[in-house]
Design an enzyme around this catalytic site. Sequence first.
Site, mmCIF file in Angstrom:
data_model
loop_
_atom_site.group_PDB
_atom_site.id
_atom_site.type_symbol
_atom_site.label_atom_id
_atom_site.label_comp_id
_atom_site.label_asym_id
_atom_site.label_seq_id
_atom_site.Cartn_x
_atom_site.Cartn_y
_atom_site.Cartn_z
ATOM 1 N N GLN A 70 0.823 -1.117 -0.084
ATOM 2 C CA GLN A 70 0.078 -0.118 0.031
ATOM 3 C C GLN A 70 0.877 1.334 -0.020
ATOM 4 O OE1 GLN A 70 -3.234 -1.474 3.175
ATOM 5 N NE2 GLN A 70 -3.812 0.380 2.142
ATOM 6 N N HIS A 71 0.261 2.293 -0.553
ATOM 7 C CA HIS A 71 0.719 3.860 -0.210
ATOM 8 C C HIS A 71 1.738 4.250 -1.139
ATOM 9 C CE1 HIS A 71 -1.504 3.065 3.474
ATOM 10 N NE2 HIS A 71 -0.611 2.553 4.171
ATOM 11 N N ASP B 203 -2.218 -4.873 -0.115
ATOM 12 C CA ASP B 203 -1.788 -6.093 0.591
ATOM 13 C C ASP B 203 -2.416 -6.584 1.758
ATOM 14 O OD1 ASP B 203 -0.632 -4.122 2.154
ATOM 15 O OD2 ASP B 203 1.268 -4.880 1.672
#
Length: 470
Positions: free
Chosen positions: A74-75, A230
């Site tokens: 992520q991110h 994820d």
Amino acid sequence: MSDRTLVAGVDSSTQSTKIVVCDAETGEVVRTTRAPHPDGTEVHPDRWWEAYTAASQQDGVLDGVEAIAVGGQQHGMVALDEDDEVVRDALLWNDTRSADAAADLTAELGGVGAWVDAVGLVPVASFTVTKLRWLAEHEPENAARVARVVLPHDWLTGRILQQGNGFERWTTDRGDASGTGYWSAATDGYRTDLLERAFGRVVELPEVLAPTAAAGRTADGVLVAAGTGDNMGAALGLTLEPGDVVVSLGTSGTVFTPHDKAIRDESGAIAGFADATGNHLPLMCTLNAARVLSATASMMGVDLATLDRLALEGPVGAGGLSLLPYLDGERTPDLPHATGTLSGLTRSNATPENLARAAVEGMLCNLVAGVDALRDNGVRVERVLLIGGAAASRAVREIAPGLFRAPVVVPTPAEYVGVGAARQAAWALSGASDAPSWSLTLDSEYAVPEQDCSDVVARYGALLHTVHGR
């Protein structure tokens, strides 16, 4: 020849790409492959594609696969220009250079409450919105070239379609979008005003697909599902029941659980993410988890098996020795520049057993804070599912129930992000209203011990307050 339908899930994590091929009806794992990623907190996305290509060419792993989905870290900020070329190396979730940007953005909007109201989370260095502010401030020439911003799973999904001559547009899903800081799980929409506040202008963002939607098909007919982050992939792979809370102990530590509504947590401990099913996934994440144990073992000059044995030989509470494990700074609590603290050391407790025990207790107490934050927000905690590399530790398994104050179950080891992505692919392929019913196999179960461990948890809370004023 088998007539079963095969689907594939891709786990593109910080450390590697894993491809998991499953039977679409039962979830049975048929074959897996993997290829490594370079270490670091920034990386060119081409390295992910190279790893995916290497993994997909091993042992005919994708032979007969009818649908595929990507679960990605992520991110991460993947900035693209007008020609969809990568502007600079992607800044990953564990890159903390945007910590000052996070503090500035929080203050500019009016504080943590304003951010929680807007997008269900409080900016920290992990989130994409803060990385965009950092880019605008520190690399204005690169920032000027940015035409669109996607996430790691979005980029890899697009590349699979581009190579398969099926690419139409950049896409994402609710789960991964909810970790950007400019998409709201409560309203199911982008907050382009926050993007403009962070970056100075609005750039193109990927279309947010529904859980069962397809991003496209390759020329040879393989369906490419929406994909997800994820943690959302792991939740889908674990087929969680109400009251199940996952504690994942990998490179990072995470605490999450499916929920039917958005959670509003002004403490910043719980991020109000969406999940991959159309509901919500309140989540707490720490930077420090399994590597706390490996770092302690290295410091002691022992292997992990010896550290495990020593921790179990140490007493509950490690004789008063505490290890506040912020070895890489910390995301939750938001202490990006913190370091680890060994506290309470005396001549009487200065033993290898106590140090090993303190490492395990410190790592776990960091995650206990997340489980307790869920409780504080009305989430039922009936059992804790322990996954990730450190879940293999006998000491972690046996110490955890007392600290979490809940029974602990350890699922049979599997690549649950990849399994969850494969389940999503099977769901999109089927066109059904509900995800396929795959079963979860447990490896072991641990009851809450009779000895009360609340004083250990309280000690770590007091130590955090003393050292960092939190």
